[in-house]
Design an enzyme around this catalytic site. Sequence first.
Site, mmCIF file in Angstrom:
data_model
loop_
_atom_site.group_PDB
_atom_site.id
_atom_site.type_symbol
_atom_site.label_atom_id
_atom_site.label_comp_id
_atom_site.label_asym_id
_atom_site.label_seq_id
_atom_site.Cartn_x
_atom_site.Cartn_y
_atom_site.Cartn_z
ATOM 1 N N SER A 75 43.377 42.416 36.268
ATOM 2 C CA SER A 75 43.194 43.369 37.369
ATOM 3 C C SER A 75 43.777 42.918 38.707
ATOM 4 O O SER A 75 43.730 43.677 39.678
ATOM 5 C CB SER A 75 41.705 43.680 37.551
ATOM 6 O OG SER A 75 41.245 44.493 36.508
ATOM 7 N N LYS A 78 46.114 45.259 40.493
ATOM 8 C CA LYS A 78 45.695 46.319 41.413
ATOM 9 C C LYS A 78 46.063 46.040 42.861
ATOM 10 O O LYS A 78 46.027 46.939 43.704
ATOM 11 C CB LYS A 78 44.188 46.551 41.263
ATOM 12 C CG LYS A 78 43.836 47.134 39.906
ATOM 13 C CD LYS A 78 42.357 47.024 39.555
ATOM 14 C CE LYS A 78 42.130 47.525 38.133
ATOM 15 N NZ LYS A 78 40.805 47.203 37.612
ATOM 16 N N SER A 130 37.078 47.381 41.054
ATOM 17 C CA SER A 130 38.092 47.166 40.018
ATOM 18 C C SER A 130 38.173 48.332 39.045
ATOM 19 O O SER A 130 38.276 48.156 37.819
ATOM 20 C CB SER A 130 37.815 45.857 39.247
ATOM 21 O OG SER A 130 38.990 45.378 38.644
ATOM 22 N N LYS A 237 41.375 39.760 45.217
ATOM 23 C CA LYS A 237 41.121 40.499 43.974
ATOM 24 C C LYS A 237 40.863 39.567 42.796
ATOM 25 O O LYS A 237 41.541 38.567 42.619
ATOM 26 C CB LYS A 237 42.323 41.407 43.645
ATOM 27 C CG LYS A 237 42.066 42.359 42.483
ATOM 28 C CD LYS A 237 41.087 43.448 42.876
ATOM 29 C CE LYS A 237 40.613 44.267 41.680
ATOM 30 N NZ LYS A 237 39.601 43.556 40.866
#
Length: 388
Positions: A75, A78, A130, A237
Amino acid sequence: MMRRKWTQAWLCVLIAMIGLGINGGPVFAQTEEINHGLIASHSINISADAAILMDAATGETLYDKNAHKQRPPASTTKILTAILGLELGGPDELVVVSEKAAAVGESTIHLDPGEKILLYELITGAMVKSGNDACVAIGEQIAGNEEDFVRLMNQKAFLIGARNTHFVNTNGLPNKNHYSTAYDLALMARYGLQLPAFTSITRLKETEIHFIEPDFFMNLRNTNKLLWNYPYTDGVKTGTTTAAGKCLVAAATKDGRQLIAVVLHAPNRFGDAQKLLEWGFSETETLNFAQAGDVVDVSREGSEPVKAFVQQPLQVSILKKDKEKIEKRIQWTRDSRLPMDGGEEIGVYEVWLNEKKLDSTPLYVESRAKIIDGWDLKGRLSNLLEGK
């Protein structure tokens, strides 16, 4: 079917403009040389298979452990989805959730088909909670479909210097052709952290997003535990899949200096990132020798001054123990005889450590310099560098 906001051709042009710093986007000079860090990778004991510590101001690598090794990014993908959503979309754009976006599984914000929500709220949901489904909705809103948006992601990654990255989706769900590196992810984070809206989102510990239709609020809690455990944290993140392992892209600011740590396939990702950041703050520093446009006043008593300006910032990141070993040099691209015309390049201002050039920037004459008997311009600049 989602309405295509831009034609593909215009999107490509806009991506190129943003990547080149047009339309207000940040731009960073990239180098083809690989900087392997200031110390050996085994000098810091971390659990990550791949890691990097980068100085956000200079883009220099302070620590490198397999930083250019291609790995599943999960993730952390992202980061780039959010960047493009913020740069190509308006925060108040109304998004209607498609069936495809709502059908995405695993980590989600539980979107349902037909729900209406603002684009900025979706970006927040993607970065804080997320949400895989939010990423697909972002891509569809910007480019009409996820596939075209992913094409733009890859173009954007290349433009900001992430040359070992290839994405096939907006959210990092597993795919053998979806990969990046610790170095590339640090570059993406460095770019994103220059966008105020991006930074505002990544620093959120907890927040809520508002759905327009139906009218309700959803509470979100950030997946990045470093926001609670390390007071200097700026986000950025997390990412987790079986193939990628536990991943984290983290940034922190201390005493006005910002560092970026990336750890991939790291069983102790939060501990690893904090250890790298603390080492960076305590053992390294950034030296600022000149900013773009700074004028060097070259003169001596009884002579007419000649002013030369610096084309680019001159900054280096070093181990604190090496500070006294730094050497400043001028390398000439023309002889020192006058006259000199304004805008004429006269040489290069360089910074060296142990006979290794760390950084350099060209020097240009600010205004026409006249002949003055007995005045050696090269000698005066050399004296200036030596503090005389």
